[in-house]
Design a protein around this motif. Structure first.
Motif: not given
Length: 381
Positions: A138-159
């Motif tokens: 559960x901890x790892x799932x939370x961490x990976x979803x957090x990384x996915x969140x950061x990545x998606x927002x970063x891509x949108x910010x670059x656009x």
């Protein structure tokens, strides 16, 4: 957990603490803008992450992790929204944060609650045990979803940032203090950091049985703390950067009618009055000179010359430089001095535009002129 290292831990504490101080200064700076608020949040989230890592490594050596897990925070889900809204605020004049935008921070609230549960405490500790705890998944799932969140927002910010860059080149001939190039680095660094971090830790865990942890763990977060301090310092200096009137709202225009006469008029003004020699020339100034509105001028340049405003004006500046460089009386003048006389405002812009336009650097072009001149003199003699 990696072995405590007093030097690296101290560096992390110093830069992370300074970053938090810069964030506080940003909030205290008047007049306060929403971009300052989001930048301050972004700095806080990353500085808090670095501080947590340093504290974990210190307290683990005193067997105090059981207590520390109750107060530890790793606010991954606030990083992406803070970065995105900061980018929106600093590029878009019309953007105003509203109550409906708070939905982006709901995962942050859920994350905060998650850290108060046994799923986090036992799962995080279980990551470093020979036999992982059942909650570790559960901890790892939370961490990976957090990384996915950061990545998606970063891509949108670059656009968002790239759209702003395109808009700038439609209106300005020099982009100094307008392009926000400095903002690209932290967006890319923060996105790549977390992806690389999770991949590296998983490889270390499954392939090397965590034997590499001491080599990369603290040094990586030293880099994160320094970068966070850098973006805080840079953001503090740029806090009042204006967005040059950019708006993401699309205006319906009836002026996009192609008229060849407009192209001839623009060309005639550019060649006779040479407004490109003015380093501050923008779309509004040129529009007044040709007695057309900015939309008509911009559309005409795009349609008739297959260039944006930035490329169109600077192509004249390049030709003006080539003419000045060819004159014998200018041989003793510096290339940058000639470039400034032609309307360029910085060395980097001049070199970049000249290389893209001619395929050679300014110095290579001038050297070629010298060789051709010497060759002609040799033949004449």
């Amino acid at each position: 957990m990696s072995s405590p290292n007093p030097i690296l831990t101290t560096i992390i504490f110093i830069f992370a603490a300074q970053a938090i101080i810069l964030g506080i200064l940003l909030l205290a700076k008047r007049p306060r803008s929403q971009s300052q608020i989001f930048l301050s949040l972004l700095i806080f989230f990353f500085a808090l992450m670095a501080l947590n890592i340093a504290l974990v490594n210190v307290l683990s050596s005193y067997n105090m992790m059981d207590t520390f897990r109750y107060v530890q925070l790793e606010l991954l889900y606030g990083i992406g929204p803070a970065l995105y809204f900061y980018t929106k605020s600093i590029t878009d004049n019309d953007f105003k944060f509203s109550k409906k935008d708070l939905i982006h921070f709901v995962p942050l609230l859920l994350e905060f609650i998650f850290y108060r549960t046994a799923f986090y405490r036992l799962g995080a500790d279980g990551l470093y045990q020979t036999q992982p705890h059942p909650y570790t998944k559960f901890y790892l799932a939370e961490q990976w979803l957090g990384i996915l969140s950061i990545t998606i927002y970063s891509i949108i910010s670059l656009l968002v940032l790239f759209r702003y860059q395109i808009w700038l080149k439609q209106r300005f001939s020099n982009l100094e203090n307008k392009s926000l190039h400095w903002l690209k680095a932290p967006i890319i660094i923060y996105s790549v950091f977390w992806i690389g971090w999770m991949v590296l830790t998983e490889i270390d865990r499954f392939v090397f049985d965590r034997d590499l942890r001491d080599a990369y763990f603290l040094p990586t977060f030293v880099g994160l703390a320094i970068v966070t301090y850098w973006i805080g310092f840079k953001g503090y200096l740029k806090a009042r950067t204006e967005t040059s009137g950019y708006s993401s709202k699309k205006n319906i225009s009836e002026d996009n009618i192609h008229n060849p006469a407009w192209a001839e008029k623009i060309t005639e003004v550019m060649e006779s009055q040479k407004p490109y020699l003015d380093s501050e020339l923008d779309l509004t100034k040129l529009s007044k000179l040709v007695n057309l509105n900015p939309k008509q001028v911009s559309h005409t340049i795009n349609r008739s010359f297959s260039k944006n405003f930035y490329e169109y004006v600077n192509s004249y500046r390049v030709e003006a430089f080539k003419q000045l460089a060819a004159k014998p009386e200018n041989k003793k003048l510096t290339l940058l001095g000639l470039a400034f006389d032609c309307g360029f405002k910085s060395k980097s812009t001049f070199n970049d535009v000249f290389k893209k336009t001619t395929g050679t650097t300014p110095s290579e072009y001038v050297n070629q002129l010298k060789k051709e001149s010497e060759k002609k003199q040799s033949v004449a003699s």
